[in-house]
Design a protein around this motif. Structure first.
Motif, PDB file in Angstrom:
ATOM      1  N   MET A  48      -3.269   2.981  -2.087  1.00 58.38           N
ATOM      2  CA  MET A  48      -3.342   3.871  -0.932  1.00 58.38           C
ATOM      3  C   MET A  48      -3.414   5.347  -1.328  1.00 58.38           C
ATOM      4  O   MET A  48      -3.454   6.221  -0.446  1.00 58.38           O
ATOM      5  CB  MET A  48      -2.141   3.651  -0.009  1.00 58.38           C
ATOM      6  CG  MET A  48      -0.786   3.915  -0.618  1.00 58.38           C
ATOM      7  SD  MET A  48       0.600   3.505   0.499  1.00 58.38           S
ATOM      8  CE  MET A  48       0.508   4.835   1.698  1.00 58.38           C
ATOM      9  N   ALA A  49      -3.509   5.638  -2.629  1.00 63.46           N
ATOM     10  CA  ALA A  49      -3.586   7.034  -3.078  1.00 63.46           C
ATOM     11  C   ALA A  49      -4.860   7.717  -2.600  1.00 63.46           C
ATOM     12  O   ALA A  49      -4.935   8.952  -2.551  1.00 63.46           O
ATOM     13  CB  ALA A  49      -3.499   7.098  -4.605  1.00 63.46           C
ATOM     14  N   TYR A  50      -5.852   6.926  -2.194  1.00 63.88           N
ATOM     15  CA  TYR A  50      -7.103   7.506  -1.693  1.00 63.88           C
ATOM     16  C   TYR A  50      -6.868   8.418  -0.492  1.00 63.88           C
ATOM     17  O   TYR A  50      -7.668   9.315  -0.216  1.00 63.88           O
ATOM     18  CB  TYR A  50      -8.077   6.397  -1.292  1.00 63.88           C
ATOM     19  CG  TYR A  50      -7.627   5.566  -0.115  1.00 63.88           C
ATOM     20  CD1 TYR A  50      -7.862   5.990   1.188  1.00 63.88           C
ATOM     21  CD2 TYR A  50      -6.959   4.367  -0.313  1.00 63.88           C
ATOM     22  CE1 TYR A  50      -7.435   5.236   2.271  1.00 63.88           C
ATOM     23  CE2 TYR A  50      -6.523   3.607   0.758  1.00 63.88           C
ATOM     24  CZ  TYR A  50      -6.769   4.037   2.049  1.00 63.88           C
ATOM     25  OH  TYR A  50      -6.340   3.299   3.113  1.00 63.88           O
ATOM     26  N   ILE A 162      -5.118  -9.699   9.455  1.00 64.64           N
ATOM     27  CA  ILE A 162      -4.918  -8.537   8.576  1.00 64.64           C
ATOM     28  C   ILE A 162      -5.371  -8.866   7.161  1.00 64.64           C
ATOM     29  O   ILE A 162      -5.930  -8.011   6.462  1.00 64.64           O
ATOM     30  CB  ILE A 162      -3.439  -8.110   8.606  1.00 64.64           C
ATOM     31  CG1 ILE A 162      -3.109  -7.461   9.952  1.00 64.64           C
ATOM     32  CG2 ILE A 162      -3.116  -7.151   7.466  1.00 64.64           C
ATOM     33  CD1 ILE A 162      -1.653  -7.099  10.121  1.00 64.64           C
ATOM     34  N   GLY A 163      -5.147 -10.112   6.732  1.00 63.88           N
ATOM     35  CA  GLY A 163      -5.612 -10.514   5.405  1.00 63.88           C
ATOM     36  C   GLY A 163      -7.115 -10.372   5.265  1.00 63.88           C
ATOM     37  O   GLY A 163      -7.620  -9.822   4.283  1.00 63.88           O
ATOM     38  N   MET A 301       2.766  -2.624  14.633  1.00 65.23           N
ATOM     39  CA  MET A 301       3.306  -3.937  14.916  1.00 65.23           C
ATOM     40  C   MET A 301       2.645  -5.003  14.046  1.00 65.23           C
ATOM     41  O   MET A 301       3.311  -5.840  13.439  1.00 65.23           O
ATOM     42  CB  MET A 301       3.104  -4.286  16.391  1.00 65.23           C
ATOM     43  CG  MET A 301       3.804  -5.569  16.807  1.00 65.23           C
ATOM     44  SD  MET A 301       3.473  -6.001  18.519  1.00 65.23           S
ATOM     45  CE  MET A 301       1.790  -6.608  18.340  1.00 65.23           C
ATOM     46  N   GLY A 302       1.320  -4.959  13.991  1.00 60.17           N
ATOM     47  CA  GLY A 302       0.603  -5.921  13.162  1.00 60.17           C
ATOM     48  C   GLY A 302       0.941  -5.782  11.694  1.00 60.17           C
ATOM     49  O   GLY A 302       1.133  -6.776  10.988  1.00 60.17           O
ATOM     50  N   THR A 303       1.030  -4.545  11.225  1.00 65.88           N
ATOM     51  CA  THR A 303       1.324  -4.300   9.811  1.00 65.88           C
ATOM     52  C   THR A 303       2.727  -4.780   9.442  1.00 65.88           C
ATOM     53  O   THR A 303       2.913  -5.448   8.418  1.00 65.88           O
ATOM     54  CB  THR A 303       1.192  -2.800   9.490  1.00 65.88           C
ATOM     55  OG1 THR A 303      -0.146  -2.377   9.769  1.00 65.88           O
ATOM     56  CG2 THR A 303       1.505  -2.521   8.032  1.00 65.88           C
ATOM     57  N   TYR A 348       1.392   1.439   6.237  1.00 61.98           N
ATOM     58  CA  TYR A 348       0.119   1.125   5.586  1.00 61.98           C
ATOM     59  C   TYR A 348       0.021  -0.341   5.220  1.00 61.98           C
ATOM     60  O   TYR A 348       0.897  -0.887   4.547  1.00 61.98           O
ATOM     61  CB  TYR A 348      -0.048   1.985   4.327  1.00 61.98           C
ATOM     62  CG  TYR A 348      -1.000   3.133   4.535  1.00 61.98           C
ATOM     63  CD1 TYR A 348      -2.152   3.270   3.765  1.00 61.98           C
ATOM     64  CD2 TYR A 348      -0.769   4.073   5.530  1.00 61.98           C
ATOM     65  CE1 TYR A 348      -3.034   4.311   3.961  1.00 61.98           C
ATOM     66  CE2 TYR A 348      -1.642   5.124   5.739  1.00 61.98           C
ATOM     67  CZ  TYR A 348      -2.773   5.241   4.948  1.00 61.98           C
ATOM     68  OH  TYR A 348      -3.643   6.272   5.163  1.00 61.98           O
ATOM     69  N   ILE A 349      -1.063  -0.961   5.655  1.00 66.22           N
ATOM     70  CA  ILE A 349      -1.286  -2.363   5.344  1.00 66.22           C
ATOM     71  C   ILE A 349      -1.509  -2.556   3.847  1.00 66.22           C
ATOM     72  O   ILE A 349      -1.292  -3.641   3.308  1.00 66.22           O
ATOM     73  CB  ILE A 349      -2.486  -2.921   6.148  1.00 66.22           C
ATOM     74  CG1 ILE A 349      -2.553  -4.437   6.024  1.00 66.22           C
ATOM     75  CG2 ILE A 349      -3.787  -2.266   5.706  1.00 66.22           C
ATOM     76  CD1 ILE A 349      -1.310  -5.148   6.469  1.00 66.22           C
TER      77      ILE A 349
END
Length: 483
Positions: A48-50, A162-163, A301-303, A348-349
């Motif tokens: 996630m560093a992007y 999400i996957g 919620m999803g994450t 973050y997912i």
């Protein structure tokens, strides 16, 4: 496993000593180790560093109503600072391996939909208002109640969706899949590579990374995901030094000219809480805040459900541990993002990469947050990992999350159809919120036509009604004269 259980299971010797840090984060209890948590923290950061590059590009490229722009250097500092602080707070307060940073999609709404209608200070004030409203929903118990009202099968479908979504993100970020320009005159929306075939060194690095990652996973090598990221970053550095590579995308794998950079905190506190109401109509402001709240509410919620399920942290009723605290911290992150002008921060997912490495507690967040803190000063060094080296981790995690599809009863159409729509709509629309909305609406509709409306929790009725407004927002705005 409790300490008492451990003693029963090991009658032949004393129970191993457990440190206060271990007890606080419940590392051993959740079947993890310090090594797994540290590897998980690194893996999450690198995937996630992007955002340290992308968020300044998105927000910095837009102009507000008065033609003003935000300084990219200040945006980088604000983005790293909020990510560092809120990720650590989530680790300590929520004890979940769930990192936070400026939300993609939300930052685009702020940059290209809200800022053109008002000043940047006013736009960021709306983000603060959104975060405060989410905190109110948490404190009243409404946000947690909505999550508990969701049927278990739909929660599993959210994880599976999400996957697929996160795997798709990996393919797109690496350039393995690209969008076909509209000028091509074709009805096919995406294609293999940039031209219909795989070309260029960066895509080769990604493909090798995927092969390495799945080979390590199949061999059940500890640290498989992190090993792959490190190895492919080294490969990318070598390739970039000897080959003529036109572009790596956001981050180029090359040794920086300087290792230390001075942070600029000039954007911190630059927001106006109610200034937007003087710049545009009341209805417009309400609709903008509604859009931000709904997207942030259900994305999170999803994450949270997906990460917790993958980490096997859900209880027997499918509930997330310490959910109230987790949701409150996420709402506070939105406030922090607006107050720092870095846009709404959210869960973050990509945290799933850390879970894939074995992270099960908030201790991994201390590592991820610490790396974001280092990025305040060592940004040039910590952003040499190209997306092509990190994206294979997302593909691998997509596979791991996809395995939960086996728990859904596909013979019961009343749950199978909503589950399918949830799973399919997420990657096809590039939105967690859209997938959840499609599943909710379908679930309520099918239960109703089958004469089982009483089985639907009243909160799902209300949430589905909100999603109908969300999906029909354009004609509603036209009827209200907003557009």
């Amino acid at each position: 496993m409790s300490e008492t259980q451990a003693k029963v299971d090991r009658p032949g010797g004393p129970a191993p000593a457990v440190s206060s840090v271990d007890r606080f984060f419940r590392i051993s209890e959740r079947g993890s180790t310090y090594g797994r948590e540290i590897r998980g923290g690194f893996a999450t950061f690198f995937t996630m560093a992007y955002i340290l590059v992308l968020n300044p590009i998105i927000l910095g490229s837009a102009k507000d109503k008065f033609g003003e722009t935000l300084d990219p250097v200040q945006l980088t500092t604000a983005t790293a600072l909020v990510a560092a602080v809120m990720t650590v707070i989530m680790g300590v307060g929520g004890n979940l391996p769930l990192a936070l940073a400026a939300g993609l999609g939300l930052n685009a709404v702020v940059a290209f939909q809200i800022a053109p209608l008002m000043s940047w200070d006013d736009a960021m004030g709306l983000v603060v208002l959104e975060g405060l409203l989410i905190c109110v929903l948490v404190l009243t118990g409404l946000r947690e109640a909505v999550m508990h009202a969701i049927p278990q099968a739909l929660k599993q479908a959210i994880s599976v969706g999400i996957g697929l979504f996160i795997a798709f993100i990996g393919f797109v970020d690496a350039g393995f899949v690209t969008r076909i320009p509209d000028a091509a005159g074709t009805t096919v929306p995406v294609q293999l590579g940039a031209t219909g075939s795989l070309t260029g060194w960066p895509v080769l690095v990604f493909c090798l990374g995927v092969l390495l990652t799945i080979a390590l996973l199949a061999r059940k090598v500890k640290g498989a995901i992190l090993i792959s990221i490190v190895v492919m970053t080294v490969v990318a550095l070598v390739v970039n030094s000897i080959a003529d590579v036109k572009s790596w995308g956001l981050t180029t794998p090359e040794w920086p000219e300087k290792l230390v950079d001075t942070p600029d905190f000039g954007l911190i506190g630059q927001f106006s809480l109610f200034g937007a109401f003087g710049q545009t109509t009341f209805i417009t402001v309400v609709l903008l805040v509604f859009t931000l709240v709904l997207s942030d509410f259900f994305d999170t919620m999803g994450t949270v459900v997906g990460i917790s399920a993958e980490a096997k942290l859900l209880d027997e009723d499918g509930k997330v541990p310490h959910l109230g605290r987790v949701l409150l911290i996420d709402g506070a992150a939105a406030v922090a993002g607006g107050a720092s002008s870095s846009s709404s921060a959210t869960s973050y997912i990509e945290s799933a990469a850390g879970v894939g490495e074995g992270a099960r507690t908030g201790f991994s967040n201390l590592v991820t947050g610490g790396l974001f803190a280092l990025a305040l000063f060592l940004g040039p060094l910590l952003t040499i990992v190209p997306l092509q080296a990190a994206a294979p981790a997302l593909v691998a995690v997509g596979f791991l999350m996809m395995t939960q599809v086996k728990h859904i009863d596909w013979d019961r159409y009343e749950i199978a159809i909503p589950a399918f729509l949830t799973i399919a709509v997420m990657p096809f629309t590039y939105s967690i919120t859209n997938g959840i909305g499609a599943g909710f609406v379908a679930y309520v509709l099918i239960k109703t036509v089958l004469g089982k409306a009483k089985e639907v929790h009243w909160l799902l009725w209300g949430t589905s009604a909100l999603f109908l407004v969300y999906f029909a927002i354009d004609p509603i705005e036209q009827l209200l004269g907003v557009k």
